[in-house]
Write a protein that holds these residues in place. Structure first.
Motif, PDB file in Angstrom:
ATOM      1  N   HIS A  21       0.803  -1.216  -0.123  1.00 57.06           N
ATOM      2  CA  HIS A  21       0.180  -0.082   0.037  1.00 57.06           C
ATOM      3  C   HIS A  21       0.797   1.311   0.056  1.00 57.06           C
ATOM      4  O   HIS A  21       0.596   2.228  -0.719  1.00 57.06           O
ATOM      5  N   HIS A  58       1.657   4.171  -2.889  1.00 55.27           N
ATOM      6  CA  HIS A  58       1.657   5.522  -2.639  1.00 55.27           C
ATOM      7  C   HIS A  58       2.860   6.440  -3.518  1.00 55.27           C
ATOM      8  O   HIS A  58       2.586   7.413  -3.928  1.00 55.27           O
ATOM      9  N   HIS A  69      -6.782   7.689   7.005  1.00 51.45           N
ATOM     10  CA  HIS A  69      -7.304   6.757   5.954  1.00 51.45           C
ATOM     11  C   HIS A  69      -8.946   6.619   6.159  1.00 51.45           C
ATOM     12  O   HIS A  69      -9.446   6.983   7.284  1.00 51.45           O
ATOM     13  N   GLU A  83      -6.252   6.853  -1.679  1.00 48.32           N
ATOM     14  CA  GLU A  83      -6.292   5.528  -0.579  1.00 48.32           C
ATOM     15  C   GLU A  83      -6.811   4.593  -1.254  1.00 48.32           C
ATOM     16  O   GLU A  83      -6.506   3.428  -1.281  1.00 48.32           O
TER      17      GLU A  83
HETATM   18 ZN   LIG Z   1      -2.568   5.138   2.448  1.00 47.14          ZN
END
Ligand SMILES: [Zn+2]
Length: 288
Positions: free
Chosen positions: A142, A146, A252, A209
């Motif tokens: 994750h 980003h 988040h 996200e």
């Molecule tokens: Zn994130």
């Protein structure tokens, strides 16, 4: 003072380097030199380069380390780097200017931060919240997503970058005066603050996200990890009582919504259960 001087040198490196990529018309001997070059620079606003991204990311990382202490555990750090780099090598951007570096923050908060360019932090608390290597890989994937999406860099207010490029454009044909340097330093510090505040306080946008989760599933599948580990981790965050904490949950979107997004985008991948078991043993060896 030393920090400020270092920052000044960094900014000069960044913005002087940056000026090489700007096409400025010949402005010598023209009365309208300044306004002409400002117009030219404004037209030539370009994306932040990989090298500039690296310098911004390094400064953001330094700022993060002034808030969270670094965990000095070589064995665990090497293990996190092994897992993180495995995922990064299977990302869409396996090589960045400064490479991927993973480090652990000595904090019980459940959190992770991706600085622009590839410096990624994960807290001790988050390592304690994952159950096996595949879940650790999911969290790191994750963050790698980003970096790939340049979400950190996109947090920099456009006006700052525009002004920086404009100053560079206006001063391209002469030496930088102390006022220019002072202004560039201010713009650089502002840019670091933009990224830092987004990482630590405000969080990215929901779409960023959800995209990072979606992309993480792809990177996990490519690198041989079980994509459903991301789903398992999110599901446990909901049921495990971590929902009351700050950290990753504060910055988040609601974990329930992230879980739904992950389930909707789950690739079908047949996993070798034996390998997952071996990785889990390795995880226990490194974190135990
Ligand atoms: Zn994130």
């Amino acid at each position: 003072m030393i920090r400020r001087l270092t920052l000044s040198l960094t900014i000069i490196v960044i913005f002087l380097y940056g000026c090489a990529g700007i096409q400025i018309e010949d402005i010598s001997g023209n009365m309208d030199m300044i306004s002409k070059s400002v117009r030219a620079a404004s037209k030539a606003i370009r994306p932040i380069s990989d090298k500039e991204e690296y310098y911004v990311g390094r400064a953001v990382a330094a700022k993060l380390l002034s808030v969270y202490p670094l965990l000095r555990n070589r064995r665990l750090t090497e293990y996190v780097n092994y897992v993180g780099r495995t995922v990064a090598m299977h990302s869409d951007k396996p090589f960045t200017f400064g490479g991927y570096h993973f480090a652990i923050l000595d904090s019980n908060e459940v959190n992770a931060f991706a600085c622009p360019g590839g410096i990624i932090f994960i807290t001790k608390g988050l390592i304690g919240a994952v159950r096996n290597e595949d879940e650790l890989a999911a969290v790191l994937a994750h963050e790698v997503a980003h970096v790939n999406h340049r979400d950190g860099i996109s947090a920099i207010k456009k006006a700052r970058w525009t002004e920086a490029v404009t100053i560079i454009g206006a001063t391209a044909a002469k030496r930088y005066g102390s006022h220019d340097i002072a202004r560039l330093v201010t713009l650089f510090e502002g840019s670091i603050d933009d990224v830092f505040r987004t990482l630590v306080v405000n969080g990215y946008g929901q779409r960023q996200e959800y995209n990072a989760d979606k992309t993480a599933l792809i990177y996990l599948a490519r690198s041989g990890y079980d994509p459903s580990a991301l789903k398992d981790f999110l599901a446990r965050l909901i049921t495990g009582g971590n929902a009351s904490g700050g950290g990753i949950l504060k910055t988040h979107p609601a974990t329930v919504d992230r879980l739904r997004n992950v389930e909707e985008n789950m690739p079908s991948k047949k996993m070798d259960k034996f390998l997952i078991k071996l990785r889990t043993q390795r995880f226990r060896g490194a974190t135990g």
